[in-house]
Design an enzyme around this catalytic site. Structure first.
Site, PDB file in Angstrom:
ATOM      1  N   THR A 104      37.859  32.406  74.894  1.00 50.52           N
ATOM      2  CA  THR A 104      37.937  32.772  73.524  1.00 50.52           C
ATOM      3  C   THR A 104      37.952  34.553  73.188  1.00 50.52           C
ATOM      4  OG1 THR A 104      36.012  32.291  72.529  1.00 50.52           O
ATOM      5  CG2 THR A 104      37.636  30.737  72.535  1.00 50.52           C
TER       6      THR A 104
ATOM      7  N   HIS B 119      32.154  47.364  55.863  1.00 54.59           N
ATOM      8  CA  HIS B 119      32.137  48.129  57.127  1.00 54.59           C
ATOM      9  C   HIS B 119      33.362  47.853  58.017  1.00 54.59           C
ATOM     10  CE1 HIS B 119      28.114  49.366  56.714  1.00 54.59           C
ATOM     11  NE2 HIS B 119      27.601  48.006  56.585  1.00 54.59           N
TER      12      HIS B 119
ATOM     13  N   LYS C 173      40.230  31.574  69.361  1.00 59.69           N
ATOM     14  CA  LYS C 173      39.207  32.328  68.638  1.00 59.69           C
ATOM     15  C   LYS C 173      39.859  32.382  67.160  1.00 59.69           C
ATOM     16  CE  LYS C 173      35.953  35.015  69.992  1.00 59.69           C
ATOM     17  NZ  LYS C 173      34.886  34.306  70.336  1.00 59.69           N
TER      18      LYS C 173
END
Ligand SMILES: O=c1[nH]c(=O)c2[nH]c(=O)[nH]c2[nH]1
Length: 301
Positions: free
Chosen positions: A57, A250, A12
Site C-alpha cells: 500500500t 502543515h 491506501k
C-alpha cells in the site's frame, strides 16, 4: 465443510494530496483525498502470508503522489484513469483497480479589489460568532460585546518562509524560504462601544484579515497573526482587542526525488495532525477592562 477466502481487496486510503500549478505567478490549486484499492491474485497473502504478489500500500501511495506530478490533477477523472490503468496494466497480479477521489474546493481570495495570485479560502463559509453580556441596571448598566469567526480556512502557496529558528539536539526541521502556509483561523474581537455597524464591521474585519494573510510576506505564522490583528485595530477604532488562534495546517513537500521526479513546491502531503497551534492577542494599550467579555459559556464562541 470447507472454509474459503471470500472477496478481498486492499490499498491506501485517503492520501491527502495538494497539487500546486506554479508555472506562472498566478498559481492554481487542487486539493484531493485519493484512495486506491486493488483486486487480483492476492489470496496467498491471506492464506500463506506470502507477499510475493503484494504491491505494498505504501507503493500505491507513492504512485498516487508521483502521478499528481506526472499527470497533473487538472481533471480528476484523467488522473484516476491514469492511476488505475497503471496498476492494472503494469502490475502483473492486479486484475482491477478502483480509485476514489474527493476534492476540496478553494475560492481565490479577492484582496484590494483583485483576485489574488496565490491565496485561497476553502469553499464554504466560516462560522460567525457573537457574544453579548449585560450586567446591572439603570445608569450602572454595563455591556460587553464580542464578535468573531471560526473555521476560516485559508491557504497561500508561496510568500511564506520559516528559518532562523532556535535549534537544539532534537531539532530536525529544515529551514525553508518557500512553503505553503495554511490555517483554519479563529478570531474573536472585543468592541469598546455598542455604537457599531455590526454587519459592516464583520465583513470589513474579515476582509482586512484575509488581505493581510495574502499580502504579508510571512516569516512565521506568528508574524502574520500579529499583522492581521494590528490591521484590524488600525482599521476599526470601535474594536479594542482581538484574539486569534491559528492551527498551522502543515503541507509537507512530497519527496519525489526518489523516483527521479522534480518537485519544485508542486506536490504536497496535507497533514492533519499534529499541528502547530499559534495563538496571539493584539490589543490597544488603553483598552478598557475586559470584564466578563471572554467568560465563555458553551465553548462554541
Ligand atoms: O510559522 C511557524 N511558526 C512556528 O512556530 C513553527 N514551528 C514549526 O515547526 N513550523 C513553524 N511555522
Amino acid at each position: 465443510m470447507a472454509i474459503i477466502l471470500g472477496d478481498d481487496r486492499y490499498g491506501k486510503a485517503e492520501n491527502r494530496i495538494v497539487r500546486i500549478v506554479r508555472d506562472s505567478p498566478r498559481h492554481e490549486i487542487r486539493d484531493v483525498n485519493v484512495s486506491t484499492a486493488l483486486r487480483g491474485d492476492f489470496a496467498a497473502a491471506h492464506l500463506e502470508g506470502d507477499q510475493g504478489n503484494v504491491l505494498p500500500t505504501d507503493t500505491q501511495k507513492q504512485t498516487a503522489y508521483a502521478y499528481a506530478k506526472l499527470h497533473g490533477l487538472t481533471e480528476l477523472e484523467e488522473y484516476g484513469l491514469a492511476l488505475a490503468r497503471h496498476f492494472v496494466d503494469d502490475v502483473e497480479p492486479v486484475a482491477s483497480a478502483r480509485i476514489e477521489i474527493e476534492e476540496f474546493a478553494w475560492d481565490r481570495v479577492v484582496a484590494d479589489g483583485a483576485e489574488h495570485d496565490h491565496t485561497w479560502t476553502r469553499n464554504g463559509k466560516e462560522v460567525r460568532l457573537a457574544s453579548v453580556t449585560v450586567a446591572g441596571s439603570g445608569e450602572a448598566q454595563q455591556t460587553w460585546v464580542t464578535g468573531g469567526f471560526k473555521d476560516l480556512v485559508i491557504l497561500k502557496s508561496t510568500g511564506s518562509e520559516f528559518h532562523g529558528f532556535l535549534e537544539d539536539e532534537y531539532t530536525v526541521l529544515e529551514p525553508t524560504t518557500d512553503r505553503i502556509m495554511a490555517t483554519s483561523l479563529v478570531a474573536t474581537w472585543r468592541f469598546g462601544t455598542t455604537d457599531v455597524d455590526w454587519n459592516a464591521v464583520y465583513d470589513g474585519v474579515k476582509a482586512v484579515m484575509v488581505e493581510r494573510f495574502a499580502n504579508v510576506h510571512s516569516l512565521a505564522l506568528q508574524q502574520t497573526l500579529y499583522a492581521m490583528g494590528r490591521a484590524v485595530l488600525e482599521a476599526y477604532p470601535e474594536i479594542v482587542e482581538i484574539r486569534m488562534s491559528a492551527p498551522n495546517k502543515h503541507h509537507f513537500l512530497y519527496d519525489l526525488g526518489r523516483f527521479g521526479i522534480d518537485n519544485d513546491n508542486e506536490v504536497f502531503h496535507a497533514d492533519d495532525r499534529p499541528y502547530g497551534l499559534i495563538q496571539a492577542t493584539v490589543t490597544r494599550d488603553d483598552a478598557p477592562d475586559a470584564g466578563p467579555a471572554w467568560d465563555h459559556y458553551t465553548g462554541l464562541v
